[in-house]
Design a protein around this motif. Structure first.
Motif, mmCIF file in Angstrom:
data_model
loop_
_atom_site.group_PDB
_atom_site.id
_atom_site.type_symbol
_atom_site.label_atom_id
_atom_site.label_comp_id
_atom_site.label_asym_id
_atom_site.label_seq_id
_atom_site.Cartn_x
_atom_site.Cartn_y
_atom_site.Cartn_z
ATOM 1 N N GLY A 75 37.553 62.459 39.047
ATOM 2 C CA GLY A 75 38.096 63.370 40.056
ATOM 3 C C GLY A 75 37.009 64.157 40.770
ATOM 4 O O GLY A 75 37.004 64.267 42.000
ATOM 5 N N MET A 76 36.070 64.707 40.013
ATOM 6 C CA MET A 76 34.998 65.485 40.640
ATOM 7 C C MET A 76 34.055 64.590 41.431
ATOM 8 O O MET A 76 33.481 65.021 42.434
ATOM 9 N N SER A 77 33.917 63.331 41.033
ATOM 10 C CA SER A 77 33.134 62.388 41.840
ATOM 11 C C SER A 77 33.783 62.205 43.206
ATOM 12 O O SER A 77 33.095 62.163 44.240
ATOM 13 N N LEU A 78 35.100 62.133 43.216
ATOM 14 C CA LEU A 78 35.825 61.982 44.477
ATOM 15 C C LEU A 78 35.729 63.246 45.334
ATOM 16 O O LEU A 78 35.561 63.172 46.556
ATOM 17 N N VAL A 79 35.823 64.402 44.697
ATOM 18 C CA VAL A 79 35.678 65.670 45.435
ATOM 19 C C VAL A 79 34.284 65.748 46.054
ATOM 20 O O VAL A 79 34.124 66.111 47.227
ATOM 21 N N TYR A 80 33.275 65.389 45.278
ATOM 22 C CA TYR A 80 31.894 65.407 45.773
ATOM 23 C C TYR A 80 31.740 64.460 46.968
ATOM 24 O O TYR A 80 31.149 64.823 47.994
ATOM 25 N N ALA A 81 32.284 63.259 46.846
ATOM 26 C CA ALA A 81 32.215 62.299 47.954
ATOM 27 C C ALA A 81 32.848 62.878 49.214
ATOM 28 O O ALA A 81 32.275 62.781 50.309
ATOM 29 N N ARG A 82 33.998 63.491 49.074
ATOM 30 C CA ARG A 82 34.680 64.061 50.244
ATOM 31 C C ARG A 82 33.887 65.225 50.828
ATOM 32 O O ARG A 82 33.857 65.397 52.042
ATOM 33 N N GLN A 83 33.227 66.004 49.972
ATOM 34 C CA GLN A 83 32.395 67.107 50.473
ATOM 35 C C GLN A 83 31.267 66.567 51.360
ATOM 36 O O GLN A 83 30.862 67.215 52.310
ATOM 37 N N LEU A 84 30.761 65.388 51.020
ATOM 38 C CA LEU A 84 29.667 64.788 51.779
ATOM 39 C C LEU A 84 30.142 63.884 52.908
ATOM 40 O O LEU A 84 29.326 63.330 53.643
ATOM 41 N N GLY A 85 31.454 63.700 53.016
ATOM 42 C CA GLY A 85 31.990 62.826 54.060
ATOM 43 C C GLY A 85 31.772 61.351 53.755
ATOM 44 O O GLY A 85 31.700 60.523 54.663
ATOM 45 N N ILE A 86 31.682 61.025 52.479
ATOM 46 C CA ILE A 86 31.490 59.640 52.054
ATOM 47 C C ILE A 86 32.835 59.051 51.652
ATOM 48 O O ILE A 86 33.579 59.659 50.883
#
Length: 108
Positions: A75-86
């Protein structure tokens, strides 16, 4: 359900939690939270594999803790990706599937 759908739902929950606790979300914050969750997964793994104190819970409960912590890491990997626009689906496919061998041509 697609990974981007899951990422969107988790992002919404993360936003709700951050608002509730007055947390400022950023890519730095998401990466640090991801690191925290990886540490918790490592601790759960050590416990479940008998390399740490058992915390007084059964093997099934220990396995569930590992599963829960793995869910937090994902879940936090996905949040991080979205924060970076990935786009996590694209990033994962481009990273992993480029290593798949091309199907062998059939000879008749």
């Amino acid at each position: 359900m697609h990974l981007n759908d899951i990422a969107r739902r988790i992002e919404n929950l993360s936003i709700q939690d951050a608002e509730g606790y007055g947390i400022s979300r950023s890519a730095d914050w998401a990466l640090l939270k991801l690191t925290e969750e990886v540490g918790e997964l490592a601790q759960a793994h050590l416990t479940a594999t008998g390399q740490n104190r058992d915390r007084g819970i059964s093997a099934d409960e220990q396995r569930q803790v590992v599963a829960d912590e793995l869910g937090d890491v994902l879940g936090m990997s996905l949040v991080y990706a979205r924060q970076l626009g990935i786009d996590p689906e694209v990033a994962t496919a481009e990273k992993w599937f480029r290593h798949e061998a091309a199907p062998a041509a059939s000879v008749e």
